[in-house]
Design a protein around this motif. Structure first.
Motif, PDB file in Angstrom:
ATOM      1  N   GLY A  36       0.812  -1.199   0.000  1.00  0.00           N
ATOM      2  CA  GLY A  36       0.000   0.000   0.000  1.00  0.00           C
ATOM      3  C   GLY A  36       0.847   1.250   0.000  1.00  0.00           C
ATOM      4  O   GLY A  36       2.070   1.198  -0.211  1.00  0.00           O
ATOM      5  N   ARG A  76      -7.540  -7.080   7.875  1.00  0.00           N
ATOM      6  CA  ARG A  76      -7.986  -7.102   6.482  1.00  0.00           C
ATOM      7  C   ARG A  76      -9.367  -6.466   6.359  1.00  0.00           C
ATOM      8  O   ARG A  76      -9.638  -5.702   5.417  1.00  0.00           O
ATOM      9  N   ASN A 104     -10.562  -4.263   8.371  1.00  0.00           N
ATOM     10  CA  ASN A 104     -10.359  -2.845   8.650  1.00  0.00           C
ATOM     11  C   ASN A 104      -9.952  -2.108   7.371  1.00  0.00           C
ATOM     12  O   ASN A 104     -10.474  -1.030   7.059  1.00  0.00           O
ATOM     13  N   HIS A 105      -9.027  -2.681   6.608  1.00  0.00           N
ATOM     14  CA  HIS A 105      -8.613  -2.059   5.348  1.00  0.00           C
ATOM     15  C   HIS A 105      -9.772  -1.995   4.361  1.00  0.00           C
ATOM     16  O   HIS A 105      -9.898  -1.013   3.606  1.00  0.00           O
ATOM     17  N   PHE A 109     -11.762   1.155   4.279  1.00  0.00           N
ATOM     18  CA  PHE A 109     -11.091   2.402   3.902  1.00  0.00           C
ATOM     19  C   PHE A 109     -11.970   3.224   2.947  1.00  0.00           C
ATOM     20  O   PHE A 109     -12.581   2.662   2.047  1.00  0.00           O
ATOM     21  N   ASP A 111      -6.475   3.292  12.654  1.00  0.00           N
ATOM     22  CA  ASP A 111      -5.037   3.212  12.441  1.00  0.00           C
ATOM     23  C   ASP A 111      -4.410   2.609  13.688  1.00  0.00           C
ATOM     24  O   ASP A 111      -4.945   2.760  14.802  1.00  0.00           O
ATOM     25  N   ARG A 126      -4.852   2.343   8.174  1.00  0.00           N
ATOM     26  CA  ARG A 126      -5.986   1.658   7.537  1.00  0.00           C
ATOM     27  C   ARG A 126      -5.801   1.522   6.025  1.00  0.00           C
ATOM     28  O   ARG A 126      -6.436   0.668   5.397  1.00  0.00           O
ATOM     29  N   SER A 127      -4.943   2.342   5.435  1.00  0.00           N
ATOM     30  CA  SER A 127      -4.712   2.293   3.990  1.00  0.00           C
ATOM     31  C   SER A 127      -3.862   1.105   3.568  1.00  0.00           C
ATOM     32  O   SER A 127      -3.730   0.830   2.377  1.00  0.00           O
ATOM     33  N   THR A 128      -3.294   0.385   4.518  1.00  0.00           N
ATOM     34  CA  THR A 128      -2.403  -0.740   4.217  1.00  0.00           C
ATOM     35  C   THR A 128      -3.192  -2.016   3.973  1.00  0.00           C
ATOM     36  O   THR A 128      -4.042  -2.397   4.774  1.00  0.00           O
ATOM     37  N   ARG A 129      -2.870  -2.687   2.879  1.00  0.00           N
ATOM     38  CA  ARG A 129      -3.524  -3.952   2.535  1.00  0.00           C
ATOM     39  C   ARG A 129      -2.753  -5.119   3.124  1.00  0.00           C
ATOM     40  O   ARG A 129      -1.518  -5.177   3.057  1.00  0.00           O
TER      41      ARG A 129
END
Length: 207
Positions: free
Chosen positions: A150, A173, A175-176, A179, A184, A198-201
């Motif tokens: 991400g 997962r 949580n992402h 988005f 976070d 949260r932007s991280t996959r």
């Protein structure tokens, strides 16, 4: 004793120390999965780790409601210390918190229990500060981790905080998937910190 603990243990050089810790936090969130050195610069009461205490001093103020997990809530000096040093109000419910501090990660509530933000105001969500023992898998074969992709990650990154609930990576997962809503996370360990926005996959949780 409780009053003494609340009045001591803050930053010795508040402006310099706060700025240094803040920069480290921002770098950790900007580069998810990378582990950064964090000099605590704070001595909070027992139960709240020095690293989590430093994060609190750098990020909290009188307008940031804080939730403490059961382990921290059982030590009243922790709430006293946070109130005295930051002015932050302590709230009873996870969904009311802008920041949540977790000292016992194996018993922390599901990520969905915290404020998720809204479509119009995704920033109205909770940032979790989770104290763990380690932040990489090299210290034990039983430590579960995940590969990440991400913003801020060139290809993939790997993060393995320990301990965490068995279902944590499934929660991350989900949580992402919410988005731009979602929470976070900041993970602290002795002398170290890592971020999981949260932007991280989440690519591949281990079995």
């Amino acid at each position: 004793m409780r009053a003494t603990a609340a009045l001591s243990g803050g930053f010795q050089a508040p402006v310099h120390d706060s700025q240094a810790v803040f920069r480290t936090i921002m770098n950790a969130l900007a580069r998810p999965g990378t582990v950064h050195d964090l000099t605590p610069r704070a001595k909070p009461p027992a139960t709240l780790s020095a690293e989590a205490g430093a994060v609190a001093l750098a990020l909290l103020d009188h307008e940031t409601p804080v939730w403490c997990d059961q382990a921290l809530a059982a030590a009243p000096a922790v709430a006293d210390w946070l109130r005295f040093n930051t002015g932050a109000p302590i709230v009873a419910a996870p969904e009311e918190a802008e920041f949540a501090f977790v000292a016992d990660p194996l018993r922390m509530p599901p990520l969905s229990s915290f404020a998720q933000g809204t479509a119009d105001y995704p920033d109205r969500s909770t940032t979790l500060v989770v104290a763990v023992e380690t932040l990489d898998a090299r210290t034990g074969a039983d430590i579960r981790g995940a590969d990440l992709r991400g913003p801020g990650i060139a290809t993939t990154a790997r993060l393995a905080p320990h301990p965490l609930p068995h279902a944590f990576w499934d929660q991350a997962r989900a949580n992402h998937a919410r988005f731009p809503r979602g929470v976070d996370l900041l993970f602290t360990a002795p002398g170290r910190i890592a971020g999981l926005p949260r932007s991280t996959r989440i690519l591949a949780p281990e079995a």
